[in-house]
Design an enzyme around this catalytic site. Structure first.
Site, PDB file in Angstrom:
ATOM      1  N   ARG A  27     -18.568  13.946 -38.121  1.00  0.00           N
ATOM      2  CA  ARG A  27     -17.237  14.091 -37.534  1.00  0.00           C
ATOM      3  C   ARG A  27     -17.172  15.249 -36.543  1.00  0.00           C
ATOM      4  NH1 ARG A  27     -12.966  11.894 -41.256  1.00  0.00           N
ATOM      5  NH2 ARG A  27     -11.555  13.476 -40.497  1.00  0.00           N
ATOM      6  N   LYS A 503     -21.599   8.166 -21.717  1.00  0.00           N
ATOM      7  CA  LYS A 503     -22.668   8.323 -22.721  1.00  0.00           C
ATOM      8  C   LYS A 503     -23.595   9.464 -22.329  1.00  0.00           C
ATOM      9  CE  LYS A 503     -21.629   6.747 -25.610  1.00  0.00           C
ATOM     10  NZ  LYS A 503     -20.448   5.976 -25.737  1.00  0.00           N
ATOM     11  N   LYS A 621     -16.291  13.227 -33.984  1.00  0.00           N
ATOM     12  CA  LYS A 621     -16.311  11.765 -34.036  1.00  0.00           C
ATOM     13  C   LYS A 621     -14.898  11.197 -34.034  1.00  0.00           C
ATOM     14  CE  LYS A 621     -18.234   7.706 -34.521  1.00  0.00           C
ATOM     15  NZ  LYS A 621     -18.738   7.117 -33.252  1.00  0.00           N
TER      16      LYS A 621
HETATM   17  C1  AGP Z   1     -17.422   7.776 -27.712  1.00  0.00           C
HETATM   18  O1  AGP Z   1     -18.775   7.867 -27.421  1.00  0.00           O
HETATM   19  C2  AGP Z   1     -16.709   9.001 -27.733  1.00  0.00           C
HETATM   20  N1  AGP Z   1     -17.282   9.945 -28.603  1.00  0.00           N
HETATM   21  C3  AGP Z   1     -15.192   8.988 -27.697  1.00  0.00           C
HETATM   22  O2  AGP Z   1     -14.873   8.825 -26.354  1.00  0.00           O
HETATM   23  C4  AGP Z   1     -14.419   7.941 -28.528  1.00  0.00           C
HETATM   24  O3  AGP Z   1     -14.658   6.662 -28.038  1.00  0.00           O
HETATM   25  C5  AGP Z   1     -12.915   8.281 -28.482  1.00  0.00           C
HETATM   26  O4  AGP Z   1     -12.710   9.537 -29.053  1.00  0.00           O
HETATM   27  C6  AGP Z   1     -12.067   7.243 -29.166  1.00  0.00           C
HETATM   28  O5  AGP Z   1     -12.397   7.116 -30.512  1.00  0.00           O
HETATM   29  P1  AGP Z   1     -11.904   5.889 -31.379  1.00  0.00           P
HETATM   30  O6  AGP Z   1     -12.538   4.666 -30.802  1.00  0.00           O
HETATM   31  O7  AGP Z   1     -12.367   6.186 -32.758  1.00  0.00           O
HETATM   32  O8  AGP Z   1     -10.425   5.820 -31.253  1.00  0.00           O
END
Ligand code: AGP
Length: 626
Positions: A27, A503, A621
């Site tokens: 996380r 990414k 996360k």
């Molecule tokens: C993805 O690689 C990212 N770490 C981040 O942009 C993520 O997609 C965003 O925080 C949204 O998260 P969620 O899909 O859990 O809502």
């Protein structure tokens, strides 16, 4: 972001707490700590800055603690830097007479005023956190309740009432785990806007901010809802509402195996999850394609075909990678189902006031189901009376529970901070949604059948694309020193370019920009030089020739080009510096297949640059703060 664990039962609490905190590492956090109660009713707190490994060392250096009750925390700094003092658990009570320890997830908005009034009443603060005020508030209300009891026995109900009175003074969000030194046989929990789950075991109960720490220990879980307070003992669980009395709780089955949250033979969760994509995609489509009706089938939308025919506009809202899949969804739904779509950053939508008429339907797209901005945007649309749907990976998450209906991805737990398999599963779910909504409108039976045939091949195509891993690692080695990258694509491959750039940025800390390839000449082409590679995403399709012209423009300015192209494209090899070949597929499925080499390229560059791929700096996360 911050993580909570708690344990009460026949095991040594400290062992579960450490293992649980390791499972929450994904996380994102910068300090950690645990609290247990010693046999002589003392609170035993250990904290460390940095990784759980340092916390484990600190615990090992202390005298062994075999207590059966305890709480633990990983902190992602918000109020105050990552220091031992700011790390949780925090003690509550007057100096020299601390009676409880808490861990807190969320943000207390009125902490400054609470802190000054607590200070005025003699409480001393050892941290800069908003959380410490909660510890002192509960200690204060607890003391009052004890004094009022006039010698009557102090029971768990006294603790619960004290907690309820204290949290009624808080403005903001909280997931709280609390232990009182009086009660080595109980832990307490309370929630508002910050998730908590309780695992029900045999003679033991577990507490955590998400289900990961519980996997392999129990498959029976209780999702604590907002305004609920729980008392966990080894053999009993009591849940009550903050403003009401005891309430019955539902015990649900957690359908995750422990090997799904282990790294196995992979070096990183991200790599494991990239390679899990064929299976994740099979799971996302399982049972959802009907050849007989040439359409997709969704059990959880809770909307009839007649309801869906009234939908005039769809709004996708999301953050980060999930927002990129929303863009893919826009191309898909407008192309295949001919429904107007808008894609809104949830952080913007929550404070905007866009006109939404009766025919608007909102879809929140989210891997975790806990992203604070996405949840807030969904609530705002619900408040305005709109139906809200979730496209979500985590079963039972806040967004999944609050939406009126939705689609679960079934991609399996995603631990790596960089979203990979959830993204491609989101794209697949959106493709099937386009098929379903298209078939409700003008899409013919024949075209529906063709789409199903194409969709069914996707996992195999992804498997083929994964075979380029070694070649991609070589290309990564060649470009790893570059500090700027451009990612370019058009039409269905434009969101892929954005996702490729994100990414790379998030796990390798290399600056990268994604653009529609034709936008280059309106500004970004000024960035092109010998040290700035451009990654062109250009499988075959009607736009191929146009993208080729954009590529030539880059080459003419000495920019190195890495092309993601379809197998059999010999022409590209003559112009691009490096080519990664992927299997050709129909245009609306290209976002899924083209994402694979971009994920692998970022992964290898990050590893070569020595970055912590699964726990990139500054990132979490689940982004549970605004
Ligand atoms: C993805 O690689 C990212 N770490 C981040 O942009 C993520 O997609 C965003 O925080 C949204 O998260 P969620 O899909 O859990 O809502």
């Amino acid at each position: 972001m911050c993580g909570i664990v708690g344990y009460i039962g026949h095991r040594t609490a400290q062992d579960f707490l450490l293992e649980g905190l390791r499972r929450l590492e994904y996380r994102g956090y910068d300090s950690a700590g645990t609290a247990t109660i010693t046999a002589d009713a003392q609170l035993n707190i250990t904290k460390s800055v940095g990784r759980i490994a340092s916390l484990a060392q600190a615990i090992a250096a202390n005298p062994p603690c075999t207590a059966g009750a305890g709480i633990g925390h990983t902190r992602w700094a918000t109020h105050g830097a990552a220091t031992i003092d700011n790390a949780h658990p925090h003690l509550g009570g007057e100096q020299g007479d601390q009676i409880l320890a808490i861990t807190h997830n969320g943000v207390i908005e009125n902490f400054a005023e609470l802190r000054s009034s607590l200070k005025a009443r003699g409480f001393e603060f050892t941290s800069e956190t908003d959380s410490e005020v909660v510890a002192h508030l509960i200690a204060e209300t607890f003391k009052k309740h004890c004094e009022k009891s006039n010698g009557a026995p102090i029971t768990h109900a006294t603790g619960v009432n004290a907690i309820k009175e204290a949290i009624a003074q808080l403005r903001g969000t909280y997931g709280l785990a609390i232990i009182f030194k009086h009660w080595p046989e109980a832990i307490f929990a309370a929630r508002l806007g910050s998730p908590l789950v309780i695992g029900v075991g045999d003679g033991e109960h577990f507490l955590a901010s998400d289900a990961q720490p519980l996997i392999g220990y129990t498959d029976k879980i209780v999702y604590l809802a907002d305004h609920q307070v729980a008392v966990l003992e080894a053999d009993s669980l009591q849940v009550s509402h903050r403003d009401a009395g005891a309430i019955a709780h539902d015990v649900r089955v957690l359908d995750v195996e422990s090997n799904q949250v282990e790294m196995g033979d992979y070096d990183h969760y991200m790599l494991k999850e990239i390679f899990e994509q064929p299976e994740a995609l099979r799971n996302t489509m399982r049972g959802r394609l009907s050849e007989d009706d040439a359409t997709a089938v969704f059990g959880g939308l809770n909307l009839t075909p007649a309801d869906l025919l009234k939908v005039k506009r769809i709004v996708f809202t999301a953050c980060g990678t999930s927002w990129h899949s929303g863009l893919v969804g826009e191309y898909l739904l407008e192309d295949i189902a001919q429904i107007p779509v808008e894609v809104e950053y949830a952080s913007e939508l929550r404070y905007r006031n866009p006109p939404m008429d009766d025919g608007s339907l909102l879809f929140a797209i989210t891997q975790s189901g806990e992203t604070a901005d996405t949840l807030a945007a969904l609530r705002e649309m619900k408040r305005k009376g709109h139906m809200t749907m979730a496209i979500c990976n985590v079963v039972g998450s806040s967004i999944a529970q609050e939406a009126d209906g939705g689609i679960y991805l079934h991609a399996g737990p995603e631990i790596g901070v960089a979203s990979t398999k959830a993204y491609t599963s989101q794209c697949l779910a959106l493709t099937m949604l386009a098929l379903y909504l298209g078939r409700l409108r003008h899409l013919s039976y024949n075209k529906g059948r063709k789409m199903i045939n194409a969709i069914r091949q996707v996992p195999d195509l992804v498997e083929e694309a994964l075979k380029q891993n070694d070649r991609i690692a070589e290309i990564a080695a060649k470009y790893q020193h570059c500090n700027n990258f451009l990612y370019l694509g058009r039409h269905y491959n434009f969101p892929t370019a954005l996702e490729g750039a994100l990414k790379l940025k998030e796990i390798s800390y290399v600056h990268a920009e994604g653009y529609p390839a034709a936008e280059m000449k309106h500004g970004p082409i000024a960035l092109v030089d010998k040290e700035t590679p451009s990654v062109f995403v250009m499988p075959q399709g009607f736009i191929y020739e146009k993208v080729m012209s954009n590529l030539e423009e880059t080459k003419a300015r000495s920019g190195p080009v890495i092309a993601i192209a379809a197998e059999g494209d010999t022409r590209i090899a003559e112009v691009a510096d490096d080519v990664i070949y992927i299997p050709q597929t129909i245009e609306y499925l290209q976002p899924i297949v083209s994402a694979i080499p971009l994920q692998l390229l970022s992964y290898h560059i990050a590893v070569l640059r020595g970055c912590d791929v699964d726990k990139p700096r500054n990132l979490a996360k689940s982004v549970t703060v605004e």
